[in-house]
Design a protein around this motif. Sequence first.
Motif, short mmCIF file in Angstrom:
data_model
loop_
_atom_site.label_atom_id
_atom_site.label_comp_id
_atom_site.label_asym_id
_atom_site.label_seq_id
_atom_site.Cartn_x
_atom_site.Cartn_y
_atom_site.Cartn_z
N ASP A 288 1.28 2.37 3.30
CA ASP A 288 0.27 3.18 3.99
C ASP A 288 -0.30 4.29 3.12
O ASP A 288 -1.15 5.06 3.58
CB ASP A 288 0.86 3.79 5.26
CG ASP A 288 1.14 2.74 6.32
OD1 ASP A 288 0.63 1.61 6.18
OD2 ASP A 288 1.87 3.04 7.28
N ASP A 289 0.15 4.42 1.88
CA ASP A 289 -0.36 5.46 0.99
C ASP A 289 -1.55 4.91 0.20
O ASP A 289 -1.39 4.08 -0.71
CB ASP A 289 0.73 5.94 0.03
CG ASP A 289 0.26 7.09 -0.85
OD1 ASP A 289 -0.89 7.54 -0.67
OD2 ASP A 289 1.03 7.53 -1.71
N ILE A 290 -2.73 5.37 0.54
CA ILE A 290 -3.94 4.88 -0.11
C ILE A 290 -3.96 5.23 -1.59
O ILE A 290 -4.57 4.52 -2.40
CB ILE A 290 -5.18 5.42 0.63
CG1 ILE A 290 -5.28 4.77 2.02
CG2 ILE A 290 -6.46 5.17 -0.15
CD1 ILE A 290 -6.44 5.23 2.86
N ASN A 291 -3.27 6.30 -1.99
CA ASN A 291 -3.22 6.68 -3.40
C ASN A 291 -2.74 5.52 -4.27
O ASN A 291 -3.30 5.25 -5.33
CB ASN A 291 -2.27 7.87 -3.60
CG ASN A 291 -2.88 9.17 -3.14
OD1 ASN A 291 -4.07 9.39 -3.27
ND2 ASN A 291 -2.06 10.05 -2.61
N GLY A 292 -1.67 4.88 -3.83
CA GLY A 292 -1.10 3.78 -4.60
C GLY A 292 -2.08 2.63 -4.78
O GLY A 292 -2.21 2.06 -5.87
N TRP A 293 -2.79 2.29 -3.70
CA TRP A 293 -3.76 1.18 -3.77
C TRP A 293 -4.94 1.53 -4.65
O TRP A 293 -5.46 0.68 -5.39
CB TRP A 293 -4.22 0.80 -2.37
CG TRP A 293 -3.14 0.23 -1.51
CD1 TRP A 293 -2.59 0.79 -0.39
CD2 TRP A 293 -2.46 -1.01 -1.70
NE1 TRP A 293 -1.61 -0.01 0.13
CE2 TRP A 293 -1.51 -1.13 -0.65
CE3 TRP A 293 -2.54 -2.03 -2.66
CZ2 TRP A 293 -0.66 -2.23 -0.53
CZ3 TRP A 293 -1.71 -3.13 -2.54
CH2 TRP A 293 -0.78 -3.22 -1.49
N HIS A 294 -5.41 2.79 -4.60
CA HIS A 294 -6.50 3.21 -5.48
C HIS A 294 -6.11 3.06 -6.95
O HIS A 294 -6.88 2.54 -7.76
CB HIS A 294 -6.88 4.67 -5.19
CG HIS A 294 -7.86 4.85 -4.08
ND1 HIS A 294 -9.13 4.33 -4.11
CD2 HIS A 294 -7.75 5.51 -2.89
CE1 HIS A 294 -9.77 4.65 -3.01
NE2 HIS A 294 -8.95 5.36 -2.24
N LEU A 295 -4.92 3.53 -7.29
CA LEU A 295 -4.47 3.44 -8.68
C LEU A 295 -4.26 1.99 -9.10
O LEU A 295 -4.60 1.60 -10.23
CB LEU A 295 -3.17 4.22 -8.87
CG LEU A 295 -3.31 5.75 -8.96
CD1 LEU A 295 -1.93 6.38 -9.15
CD2 LEU A 295 -4.24 6.16 -10.09
N LEU A 296 -3.71 1.17 -8.20
CA LEU A 296 -3.49 -0.24 -8.52
C LEU A 296 -4.82 -0.95 -8.75
O LEU A 296 -4.95 -1.77 -9.67
CB LEU A 296 -2.70 -0.91 -7.40
CG LEU A 296 -2.18 -2.33 -7.67
CD1 LEU A 296 -1.33 -2.37 -8.93
CD2 LEU A 296 -1.38 -2.83 -6.47
N SER A 297 -5.82 -0.62 -7.94
CA SER A 297 -7.15 -1.17 -8.14
C SER A 297 -7.69 -0.79 -9.51
O SER A 297 -8.20 -1.64 -10.26
CB SER A 297 -8.09 -0.66 -7.03
OG SER A 297 -9.44 -0.93 -7.34
N GLU A 298 -7.56 0.48 -9.85
CA GLU A 298 -8.08 0.97 -11.13
C GLU A 298 -7.38 0.32 -12.32
O GLU A 298 -8.02 -0.08 -13.31
CB GLU A 298 -7.92 2.49 -11.18
CG GLU A 298 -8.57 3.15 -12.39
CD GLU A 298 -8.37 4.66 -12.40
OE1 GLU A 298 -8.44 5.26 -13.48
OE2 GLU A 298 -8.14 5.23 -11.31
N ALA A 299 -6.06 0.20 -12.23
CA ALA A 299 -5.30 -0.41 -13.33
C ALA A 299 -5.72 -1.87 -13.53
O ALA A 299 -5.87 -2.34 -14.67
CB ALA A 299 -3.81 -0.32 -13.06
N ASN A 300 -5.93 -2.58 -12.44
CA ASN A 300 -6.34 -3.99 -12.55
C ASN A 300 -7.76 -4.14 -13.07
O ASN A 300 -8.07 -5.12 -13.76
CB ASN A 300 -6.19 -4.68 -11.20
CG ASN A 300 -4.74 -5.09 -10.92
OD1 ASN A 300 -4.13 -5.80 -11.72
ND2 ASN A 300 -4.19 -4.63 -9.81
N ILE A 301 -8.62 -3.17 -12.77
CA ILE A 301 -9.97 -3.19 -13.34
C ILE A 301 -9.88 -3.09 -14.87
O ILE A 301 -10.55 -3.83 -15.61
CB ILE A 301 -10.82 -2.05 -12.77
CG1 ILE A 301 -11.20 -2.34 -11.31
CG2 ILE A 301 -12.09 -1.85 -13.60
CD1 ILE A 301 -11.89 -1.18 -10.61
#
Length: 484
Positions: free
Chosen positions: A407-420
């Motif tokens: 439920d922590d959006i921070n983690g998903w934002h960072l994971l998205s950025e790393a995969n980009i």
Amino acid sequence: MFKRTRSLVCLCVAASLGMQLPVYANNIDLPDIGTTASSTLTIDQELQYGDAYMRMLRSSHPIISDPVINEYIDSLGHQLVANANDVKTPFTFFMIRDRNINAFAFFGGYVALHSGLFLHAKTESELASVMAHEISHVTQRHLARSMEDQARRSPATLAALAGSLLLAIAAPEAGIAAITATTAGNIQGQINYTRSNEKEADRFGIETLAKAGFDVNAMPRFFSRLADEYRYASTPPPMLLTHPLPEDRITDSRARARSYPERKVVPSIDYNLARARIVARYADINSESALDWFARTEKKAPSDIKPSFQYGRALVYLDNNQLDKAAELLQALLKQQPDNNFYLDAMTDLYLAKGQAPKAEVMLNNALKSKPNNSVLTINYANVLMKQDKNEDAVRVLQRYTHDTPDDINGWHLLSEANIHLGRRDEDLASRAEILALKANWNKAIQYYTQAGQIAELGSLKQARYDARIDQLIAARDRFMALQ
């Protein structure tokens, strides 16, 4: 730590402040109020509605998505929950960036605090008194009981009332998850606030305060100060509109507090560090005003919380790129408390600002050895890895983090950025889909996962994972829509 603000909505059931007659004081027993709502609205249904409301809230009002602040309020909240009566749901504490004084609770154990509370609560016990009252509204199921009472007086069923509340806060023209706070507030006022609920939450709240080791006198003290400050205000803060403070309520809380043994509570450094962080970063004032606040407040403060003012100044200097001034203060603070997450987080920001990411990595690695899987350290560590183009390592850290804290959006934002950065379009889409699902944007989330599945290799485990997640999201969307 990377700094980002997100949106959330101020919906639903704000519960008022108060306190409770102790079970052991004067041998007076609390009345057995029971949980009458259980016959028509089950705990499981409350959890479903709470999850739905929370998803809608995430898309509309500014949430402070700061791991350091979140860790503090979560720790304080669960210290109170551990000493509360009749706990039947998990609890989630979160903060909205709003200078107005307010707090509210709703189905499923969700408790929201406005950042303005930190500007008015002078001690941790005062903040805890607000939280204890909100927790009591949840444990005593005041929303469900109030809605049950309304259902008895109208043709509507309790489920229909809960569903209509869900519909009322969603603006159809803007799609699911767009919320009108005013509409929600009006409905909330109609169904949730009664004098008996307020006094009941007051009684249970003060008992929770006492059991958790806080100063019970903080509650009437906070009440009195609010009432005096806004007695003649033409526009009182939201808390006093939804949480009225008539004189008899303040008097009652003061009398109940006196029935407990007096307890001297040492000022909390963590509370004051959190308060300083909010003044420096989330009070919507300029740096000069923040520095002036620290100077004025420090003059009247006890010596054991003086480090919090140095910390606040360091954040102001850091955010204004006065790195040498920030470094001098933070290095001294870390010498005093090398394992303090407030300081470690700020020092990480400093190292990154100075282009010294390897130093931040070493520091966080050492800290994680004594506090493995700590959310503040982990999210900072992943960010530091990404700043050094160690995206593969960051992805491994973030995959575990998002699994443990989905439920922590921070983690998903960072994971998205790393995969980009790694050129993994499908994994970027999957991460962004999870953010959309957390905001009840089910159709877009399903669309993103569908696109990810089309990119993945045909018949691969990754494609199977995406397909399985699509099925889960479709089922979640259908449950969500059925609530309305």
